[in-house]
Design a protein around this motif. Sequence first.
Motif, mmCIF file in Angstrom:
data_model
loop_
_atom_site.group_PDB
_atom_site.id
_atom_site.type_symbol
_atom_site.label_atom_id
_atom_site.label_comp_id
_atom_site.label_asym_id
_atom_site.label_seq_id
_atom_site.Cartn_x
_atom_site.Cartn_y
_atom_site.Cartn_z
ATOM 1 N N VAL A 165 0.851 -1.181 0.000
ATOM 2 C CA VAL A 165 0.000 0.000 0.000
ATOM 3 C C VAL A 165 0.892 1.238 0.000
ATOM 4 N N PHE A 166 0.640 2.135 -0.961
ATOM 5 C CA PHE A 166 1.439 3.347 -1.119
ATOM 6 C C PHE A 166 0.561 4.582 -0.936
ATOM 7 N N SER A 167 1.131 5.623 -0.336
ATOM 8 C CA SER A 167 0.417 6.889 -0.225
ATOM 9 C C SER A 167 0.679 7.770 -1.449
ATOM 10 N N ASP A 168 1.793 7.551 -2.127
ATOM 11 C CA ASP A 168 2.178 8.332 -3.297
ATOM 12 C C ASP A 168 2.256 7.404 -4.508
ATOM 13 N N TYR A 169 1.413 7.661 -5.487
ATOM 14 C CA TYR A 169 1.390 6.786 -6.663
ATOM 15 C C TYR A 169 2.721 6.777 -7.402
ATOM 16 N N ALA A 170 3.482 7.878 -7.344
ATOM 17 C CA ALA A 170 4.783 7.915 -8.021
ATOM 18 C C ALA A 170 5.746 6.906 -7.398
ATOM 19 N N ASP A 171 5.668 6.719 -6.084
ATOM 20 C CA ASP A 171 6.501 5.694 -5.434
ATOM 21 C C ASP A 171 6.126 4.305 -5.950
ATOM 22 N N LEU A 172 4.839 4.069 -6.109
ATOM 23 C CA LEU A 172 4.371 2.794 -6.647
ATOM 24 C C LEU A 172 4.870 2.606 -8.082
ATOM 25 N N VAL A 173 4.746 3.638 -8.906
ATOM 26 C CA VAL A 173 5.176 3.536 -10.305
ATOM 27 C C VAL A 173 6.689 3.339 -10.398
ATOM 28 N N ASN A 174 7.443 3.966 -9.520
ATOM 29 C CA ASN A 174 8.893 3.736 -9.501
ATOM 30 C C ASN A 174 9.221 2.293 -9.122
ATOM 31 N N LYS A 175 8.419 1.711 -8.242
ATOM 32 C CA LYS A 175 8.607 0.300 -7.902
ATOM 33 C C LYS A 175 8.303 -0.580 -9.119
ATOM 34 N N ILE A 176 7.271 -0.232 -9.856
ATOM 35 C CA ILE A 176 6.927 -0.962 -11.081
ATOM 36 C C ILE A 176 8.102 -0.908 -12.049
ATOM 37 N N LYS A 177 8.679 0.271 -12.206
ATOM 38 C CA LYS A 177 9.818 0.435 -13.116
ATOM 39 C C LYS A 177 10.995 -0.445 -12.675
ATOM 40 N N LYS A 178 11.260 -0.441 -11.391
ATOM 41 C CA LYS A 178 12.396 -1.187 -10.855
ATOM 42 C C LYS A 178 12.207 -2.702 -11.004
ATOM 43 N N GLU A 179 11.019 -3.193 -10.681
ATOM 44 C CA GLU A 179 10.783 -4.638 -10.658
ATOM 45 C C GLU A 179 10.314 -5.198 -11.999
ATOM 46 N N GLU A 180 9.747 -4.357 -12.831
ATOM 47 C CA GLU A 180 9.225 -4.738 -14.150
ATOM 48 C C GLU A 180 8.427 -6.033 -14.127
ATOM 49 N N ASN A 181 7.495 -6.105 -13.187
ATOM 50 C CA ASN A 181 6.667 -7.305 -13.068
ATOM 51 C C ASN A 181 5.172 -7.004 -13.152
ATOM 52 N N THR A 182 4.821 -5.800 -13.552
ATOM 53 C CA THR A 182 3.423 -5.391 -13.611
ATOM 54 C C THR A 182 2.921 -5.434 -15.045
ATOM 55 N N ASP A 183 1.712 -5.961 -15.214
ATOM 56 C CA ASP A 183 1.080 -6.048 -16.529
ATOM 57 C C ASP A 183 -0.041 -5.027 -16.709
ATOM 58 N N ILE A 184 -0.671 -4.645 -15.591
ATOM 59 C CA ILE A 184 -1.844 -3.771 -15.648
ATOM 60 C C ILE A 184 -1.749 -2.716 -14.551
ATOM 61 N N ILE A 185 -1.929 -1.468 -14.938
ATOM 62 C CA ILE A 185 -2.098 -0.376 -13.977
ATOM 63 C C ILE A 185 -3.526 0.121 -14.147
ATOM 64 N N VAL A 186 -4.298 0.101 -13.069
ATOM 65 C CA VAL A 186 -5.654 0.639 -13.097
ATOM 66 C C VAL A 186 -5.591 2.042 -12.491
ATOM 67 N N LEU A 187 -6.008 3.026 -13.274
ATOM 68 C CA LEU A 187 -6.033 4.411 -12.799
ATOM 69 C C LEU A 187 -7.489 4.770 -12.504
ATOM 70 N N ALA A 188 -7.845 4.740 -11.219
ATOM 71 C CA ALA A 188 -9.224 4.937 -10.776
ATOM 72 C C ALA A 188 -9.324 6.165 -9.874
ATOM 73 N N THR A 189 -8.767 7.257 -10.351
ATOM 74 C CA THR A 189 -8.776 8.503 -9.588
ATOM 75 C C THR A 189 -9.791 9.465 -10.210
ATOM 76 N N ARG A 190 -9.919 10.634 -9.599
ATOM 77 C CA ARG A 190 -10.820 11.656 -10.145
ATOM 78 C C ARG A 190 -10.361 12.027 -11.556
ATOM 79 N N ASP A 191 -11.300 12.335 -12.416
ATOM 80 C CA ASP A 191 -10.947 12.615 -13.805
ATOM 81 C C ASP A 191 -10.080 13.862 -13.979
ATOM 82 N N ASP A 192 -10.149 14.799 -13.048
ATOM 83 C CA ASP A 192 -9.295 15.981 -13.166
ATOM 84 C C ASP A 192 -7.834 15.669 -12.843
ATOM 85 N N GLN A 193 -7.552 14.466 -12.379
ATOM 86 C CA GLN A 193 -6.183 14.053 -12.075
ATOM 87 C C GLN A 193 -5.564 13.193 -13.185
#
Length: 166
Positions: free
Chosen positions: A66-94
């Motif tokens: 669980v991450f409070s900052d999505y950029a930290d999560l995305v940096n982890k994705i970049k480092k581990e390269e094991n993610t196939d799907i990112i679901v972006l379920a935030t407000r549309d203005d974001q």
Amino acid sequence: MKRYNAVVIGLGKIGMLYGFDKKRRQPASHISAILANNKINLLAVSDVDENARQQFSKSYGSKIDVFSDYADLVNKIKKEENTDIIVLATRDDQHYSMLRKIIKILNSYKKSLIIFCEKPLTRNTSDAKKIKKILTNKNISIVVNHSRRWSKIWNKVHKQIGRAHV
């Protein structure tokens, strides 16, 4: 059987909360749909709201990061390269600013990745065109959740309209 790894950014209504609503046909959130699918592993989630993060951990345990900052999560994705799907379920203005940052961080991602973005992709066509222009990594695809396209009733109506114009 191939299993896909997913992360969810945004634990609000469609991200998580609709999954707790007993009056809704389930699964009604991205979290509940992913957890109900034996072909998908939920690796991590992110939300700025501490209460949402706590509710997620209380409801689904502590085995999912669980991450409070999505950029930290995305940096982890970049480092581990094991993610196939990112679901972006935030407000549309974001969506626009978050997509720009996600694409920038993952511009060298080597495996196939789908960014499943809630509608609308952006608030205007100008921003959508900018996203299209900066998305140069052919391994990354963006899919907008226009879920009605898969609805049986929606398809039935569409077919009826098509017949009326023939």
